[in-house]
Design an enzyme around this catalytic site. Structure first.
Site, PDB file in Angstrom:
ATOM      1  N   ASN A  61       0.881  -1.171   0.000  1.00 37.85           N
ATOM      2  CA  ASN A  61       0.000   0.000   0.000  1.00 37.85           C
ATOM      3  C   ASN A  61       0.918   1.220   0.000  1.00 37.85           C
ATOM      4  O   ASN A  61       1.481   1.576   1.030  1.00 37.85           O
ATOM      5  CB  ASN A  61      -0.883  -0.035   1.253  1.00 37.85           C
ATOM      6  CG  ASN A  61      -1.735   1.207   1.391  1.00 37.85           C
ATOM      7  OD1 ASN A  61      -1.814   2.039   0.480  1.00 37.85           O
ATOM      8  ND2 ASN A  61      -2.390   1.353   2.547  1.00 37.85           N
ATOM      9  N   LYS A  75       0.214   4.249  -0.351  1.00 39.82           N
ATOM     10  CA  LYS A  75      -0.404   5.469   0.209  1.00 39.82           C
ATOM     11  C   LYS A  75      -0.100   6.658  -0.703  1.00 39.82           C
ATOM     12  O   LYS A  75       0.008   6.481  -1.921  1.00 39.82           O
ATOM     13  CB  LYS A  75       0.045   5.685   1.656  1.00 39.82           C
ATOM     14  CG  LYS A  75      -0.171   4.420   2.496  1.00 39.82           C
ATOM     15  CD  LYS A  75      -0.038   4.614   3.968  1.00 39.82           C
ATOM     16  CE  LYS A  75      -0.274   3.281   4.684  1.00 39.82           C
ATOM     17  NZ  LYS A  75      -0.250   3.389   6.132  1.00 39.82           N
ATOM     18  N   HIS A 120      -9.593   1.343   4.575  1.00 46.41           N
ATOM     19  CA  HIS A 120      -8.355   1.562   5.324  1.00 46.41           C
ATOM     20  C   HIS A 120      -8.637   2.539   6.473  1.00 46.41           C
ATOM     21  O   HIS A 120      -9.418   3.480   6.321  1.00 46.41           O
ATOM     22  CB  HIS A 120      -7.256   2.109   4.400  1.00 46.41           C
ATOM     23  CG  HIS A 120      -5.917   2.071   5.042  1.00 46.41           C
ATOM     24  ND1 HIS A 120      -5.528   3.019   5.970  1.00 46.41           N
ATOM     25  CD2 HIS A 120      -4.892   1.188   4.942  1.00 46.41           C
ATOM     26  CE1 HIS A 120      -4.309   2.701   6.402  1.00 46.41           C
ATOM     27  NE2 HIS A 120      -3.908   1.604   5.792  1.00 46.41           N
ATOM     28  N   GLU A 146      -7.027   4.926   7.597  1.00 42.31           N
ATOM     29  CA  GLU A 146      -6.761   6.339   7.278  1.00 42.31           C
ATOM     30  C   GLU A 146      -7.953   6.950   6.536  1.00 42.31           C
ATOM     31  O   GLU A 146      -8.282   8.122   6.732  1.00 42.31           O
ATOM     32  CB  GLU A 146      -5.461   6.454   6.461  1.00 42.31           C
ATOM     33  CG  GLU A 146      -4.247   6.186   7.346  1.00 42.31           C
ATOM     34  CD  GLU A 146      -3.033   5.608   6.631  1.00 42.31           C
ATOM     35  OE1 GLU A 146      -2.949   5.680   5.398  1.00 42.31           O
ATOM     36  OE2 GLU A 146      -2.159   5.054   7.334  1.00 42.31           O
ATOM     37  N   GLU A 176      -5.878  -4.800  10.289  1.00 40.73           N
ATOM     38  CA  GLU A 176      -4.835  -3.810  10.542  1.00 40.73           C
ATOM     39  C   GLU A 176      -5.151  -3.069  11.845  1.00 40.73           C
ATOM     40  O   GLU A 176      -5.926  -2.113  11.842  1.00 40.73           O
ATOM     41  CB  GLU A 176      -4.788  -2.797   9.392  1.00 40.73           C
ATOM     42  CG  GLU A 176      -4.467  -3.412   8.054  1.00 40.73           C
ATOM     43  CD  GLU A 176      -3.823  -2.399   7.120  1.00 40.73           C
ATOM     44  OE1 GLU A 176      -2.701  -2.649   6.683  1.00 40.73           O
ATOM     45  OE2 GLU A 176      -4.438  -1.353   6.861  1.00 40.73           O
ATOM     46  N   GLY A 197       2.154   2.187  10.798  1.00 41.84           N
ATOM     47  CA  GLY A 197       3.143   3.251  10.675  1.00 41.84           C
ATOM     48  C   GLY A 197       3.794   3.635  11.990  1.00 41.84           C
ATOM     49  O   GLY A 197       4.454   4.665  12.091  1.00 41.84           O
ATOM     50  N   SER A 219       3.023  -2.158  10.445  1.00 44.91           N
ATOM     51  CA  SER A 219       4.459  -2.250  10.718  1.00 44.91           C
ATOM     52  C   SER A 219       5.033  -3.638  10.429  1.00 44.91           C
ATOM     53  O   SER A 219       5.972  -4.071  11.102  1.00 44.91           O
ATOM     54  CB  SER A 219       4.779  -1.803  12.154  1.00 44.91           C
ATOM     55  OG  SER A 219       4.409  -0.445  12.337  1.00 44.91           O
TER      56      SER A 219
HETATM   57  P1  PGA Z   1       2.603   0.209   7.643  1.00 46.99           P
HETATM   58  O1  PGA Z   1       1.153   0.442   6.954  1.00 46.99           O
HETATM   59  O2  PGA Z   1       3.112  -1.104   7.091  1.00 46.99           O
HETATM   60  O3  PGA Z   1       3.422   1.383   7.188  1.00 46.99           O
HETATM   61  O4  PGA Z   1       2.374   0.167   9.105  1.00 46.99           O
HETATM   62  C1  PGA Z   1       0.271  -0.623   6.753  1.00 46.99           C
HETATM   63  C2  PGA Z   1      -0.991  -0.088   6.131  1.00 46.99           C
HETATM   64  O5  PGA Z   1      -1.438   0.996   6.514  1.00 46.99           O
HETATM   65  O6  PGA Z   1      -1.585  -0.736   5.240  1.00 46.99           O
END
Ligand code: PGA
Length: 251
Positions: free
Chosen positions: A9, A11, A96, A98, A168, A174, A214
């Site tokens: 992803n 982003k 997601h 976010e 997630e 993150g 992460s």
């Molecule tokens: P990350 O993000 O691996 O940077 O923690 C995962 C995601 O948001 O899909």
């Protein structure tokens, strides 16, 4: 049989040129290699069409990170599921955290997006996960269950069987703080039981459930070795071939 999947992803990262360079690099790195999972890259909208023509799509699937909750028309700035499909992309990340947190996507909005994505022939990668307070107060199972129920449980079994899920935990995204393999397995098994209760054992067994938050080259193997963890949705570590390839090879 459910598939092992490692999905990136990206982003809101990478210019068109940088994104296409990464897609090509991954394509090269995978050429002639036997890998034991499906690889997907989730790019910004503007990269989709070029990404599709830069990779062997039998080996690397291309995903959008969102789609509109309307079919077409006067929705300035939006991109519909059928437009995404017209680029040759075959997947779309939906729900997601976010998008839920910053763009106020509700379970009802997500329900529409899932339906439109399926109608357009896209495979949704549907994300669910609790925030830290919910985990600390022991509400994480209820949160995840209600996210699934509210957006997905009016699908027919045939449609539900087309989905990929991604657990997630929001506190792990993150942050460098990964769920432990035991925490991931516990939640993934719970999700599978929840699916089995609604759609039966066979559909539950065949649904790929990815872990995200992460995940990286250092922890992927241990996470993926759990019986109910079928791969990963990878943010930060999907932004370079050096970091992403070892996660793919963790299977
Ligand atoms: P990350 O993000 O691996 O940077 O923690 C995962 C995601 O948001 O899909």
């Amino acid at each position: 049989m459910r598939k092992n999947i490692v999905a990136g992803n990206w982003k809101m990262n990478k210019s068109l040129q940088e994104g296409i360079a990464l897609a090509r690099e991954l394509n090269e790195a995978l050429k002639g290699k036997t890998v034991h999972c499906k690889v997907i890259i989730g790019t910004p909208y503007i990269h989709l069409s070029s990404a599709v023509s830069s990779v062997d799509t039998d080996r690397i699937g291309v995903a959008a990170q969102n789609c509109a909750d309307k079919e077409s028309g006067a929705y300035t700035g939006e991109v519909s599921a059928s437009m995404i499909a017209s680029t040759g992309a075959r997947y779309v990340i939906l729900g997601h955290s976010e998008r839920r947190a910053y763009y106020h996507e509700t379970p009802e909005i997500l329900k529409e997006k899932v339906k439109l994505a399926l109608t357009a022939g896209l495979t949704p990668i549907f994300c669910i996960g609790e925030v830290l307070e919910e985990r600390e107060s022991g509400k994480h199972f209820d949160t995840v269950k209600s996210q699934i129920e509210a957006s997905l449980f009016d699908l027919s079994p045939e449609d539900f069987a087309k989905l990929i899920l991604a657990y997630e935990p929001v506190w792990a995204i993150g942050t460098g703080r990964t769920a432990s393999p035991a925490q991931a397995q516990e939640m993934h098994a719970f999700i599978r039981r929840t699916l089995a209760a609604k759609y039966g054992e066979e559909i539950a067994d065949n649904t790929s459930i990815l872990y995200g938050g992460s995940a990286n080259a250092g922890n992927a193997k241990e996470l993926f070795s759990n019986p109910d963890v079928d791969g990963g949705l990878i943010g930060g570590a999907s932004l370079s071939a050096d970091k992403f390839m070892p996660i793919i090879e963790a299977f």
